[in-house]
Design a protein around this motif. Structure first.
Motif, PDB file in Angstrom:
ATOM      1  N   ALA A   1       0.856  -1.198   0.000  1.00 31.17           N
ATOM      2  CA  ALA A   1       0.000   0.000   0.000  1.00 31.17           C
ATOM      3  C   ALA A   1       0.886   1.240   0.000  1.00 31.17           C
ATOM      4  O   ALA A   1       2.002   1.223   0.502  1.00 31.17           O
ATOM      5  CB  ALA A   1      -0.904   0.008   1.224  1.00 31.17           C
ATOM      6  N   GLN A   2       0.349   2.276  -0.596  1.00 30.71           N
ATOM      7  CA  GLN A   2       1.096   3.526  -0.664  1.00 30.71           C
ATOM      8  C   GLN A   2       0.716   4.436   0.501  1.00 30.71           C
ATOM      9  O   GLN A   2      -0.413   4.380   0.999  1.00 30.71           O
ATOM     10  CB  GLN A   2       0.785   4.259  -1.974  1.00 30.71           C
ATOM     11  N   SER A   3       1.651   5.268   0.909  1.00 30.86           N
ATOM     12  CA  SER A   3       1.360   6.242   1.959  1.00 30.86           C
ATOM     13  C   SER A   3       2.236   7.469   1.778  1.00 30.86           C
ATOM     14  O   SER A   3       3.285   7.402   1.130  1.00 30.86           O
ATOM     15  CB  SER A   3       1.565   5.642   3.346  1.00 30.86           C
ATOM     16  N   VAL A   4       1.774   8.564   2.342  1.00 32.20           N
ATOM     17  CA  VAL A   4       2.516   9.825   2.284  1.00 32.20           C
ATOM     18  C   VAL A   4       2.585  10.381   3.691  1.00 32.20           C
ATOM     19  O   VAL A   4       1.563  10.442   4.385  1.00 32.20           O
ATOM     20  CB  VAL A   4       1.816  10.844   1.363  1.00 32.20           C
ATOM     21  N   THR A   5       3.763  10.787   4.103  1.00 37.91           N
ATOM     22  CA  THR A   5       3.952  11.310   5.453  1.00 37.91           C
ATOM     23  C   THR A   5       4.489  12.725   5.392  1.00 37.91           C
ATOM     24  O   THR A   5       5.516  12.988   4.763  1.00 37.91           O
ATOM     25  CB  THR A   5       4.938  10.434   6.248  1.00 37.91           C
ATOM     26  N   GLN A   6       3.775  13.612   6.018  1.00 37.79           N
ATOM     27  CA  GLN A   6       4.273  14.970   6.221  1.00 37.79           C
ATOM     28  C   GLN A   6       4.434  15.127   7.726  1.00 37.79           C
ATOM     29  O   GLN A   6       3.462  15.238   8.457  1.00 37.79           O
ATOM     30  CB  GLN A   6       3.290  16.004   5.659  1.00 37.79           C
TER      31      GLN A   6
END
Lengths: 114, 115
Positions: A1-6
């Protein structure tokens, strides 16, 4: 699964100072990378994007971002911010196979102080 | 000219009511989306339509039903509104079929408050 972290939810910075907003992503397939900006009470607008080629991309208002594949990062920078840059900034990835959709990060609120 | 427009801008309603939000784009795009942005600014896709056909349907309660009468319009109908539905709802569009490289153009948002 893809994820984005800021990692940074808020970044206060004085006017004319440099700023970096961090974005890291996780994906098992190739991605395209985007930064969007949301000014108060408005919808999101594209700031810049990385599709291929040069890893350094620039926007018309002085922002730049560098794609770093080894660190899976796409940090946004500006050497000198203005009051008008105060906004919410969203990093997003778009996967290159299957059902195309964006996955947005949780946003970083940039507050430029006079 | 407004590229992606939404109505209404604000919507305040009681729990249990049914409401609709309308979206129109004049960009000639093939694909339209609905996003939900919660109070912490987290933005999550709900639906995507391409030429009136449903493409993406994320895990959204059945109370939410999108309707696309033509490729320039994507409306969102919500039945039996709940407190947790309070959020800002954004409509967006892109040129191609949920194009991976495409810029998405967002509307100004509809702030829904359920009392």
């Amino acid at each position: 699964a893809q994820s984005v972290t800021q990692l940074d939810s808020q970044v206060p910075v004085f006017e004319e100072a440099p700023v970096e907003l961090r974005c890291n992503y996780s994906s098992s397939v190739s991605v395209y990378l985007f930064w969007y900006v949301q000014y108060p009470n408005q919808g999101l607008q594209l700031l810049l994007k990385y599709l291929s080629g040069s890893t350094l991309v620039e926007s018309i208002n002085g922002f730049e971002a560098e794609f770093n594949k080894s660190q899976t990062s796409f940090h946004l920078r500006k050497p000198s911010v203005h009051i008008s840059d105060t906004a919410e900034y969203f990093c997003a990835v778009s996967i290159t196979s299957g059902t195309y959709k964006y996955i947005f990060g949780t946003g970083t609120r940039l507050k430029v102080l006079a | 000219d407004t590229a992606v427009s939404q109505t209404p801008k604000y919507l305040v309603t009681q729990m249990g009511n049914d409401k609709s939000i309308k979206c129109e784009q004049n960009l000639g795009h093939d694909t339209m989306y609905w996003y939900k942005q919660d109070s912490k600014k987290f933005l999550k896709i709900m639906f995507s339509y391409n030429n009136k056909e449903l493409i993406i349907n994320e895990t959204v309660p059945n109370r939410f039903s999108p309707k696309s009468p033509d490729k320039a319009h994507l409306n969102l109908h919500i039945n039996s509104l709940e407190l947790g539905d309070s959020a800002v709802y954004f409509c967006a569009s892109s040129l191609l079929l949920a194009g991976a490289t495409d810029e998405q153009f967002f509307g100004p948002g509809t702030r829904l408050t359920v009392l």
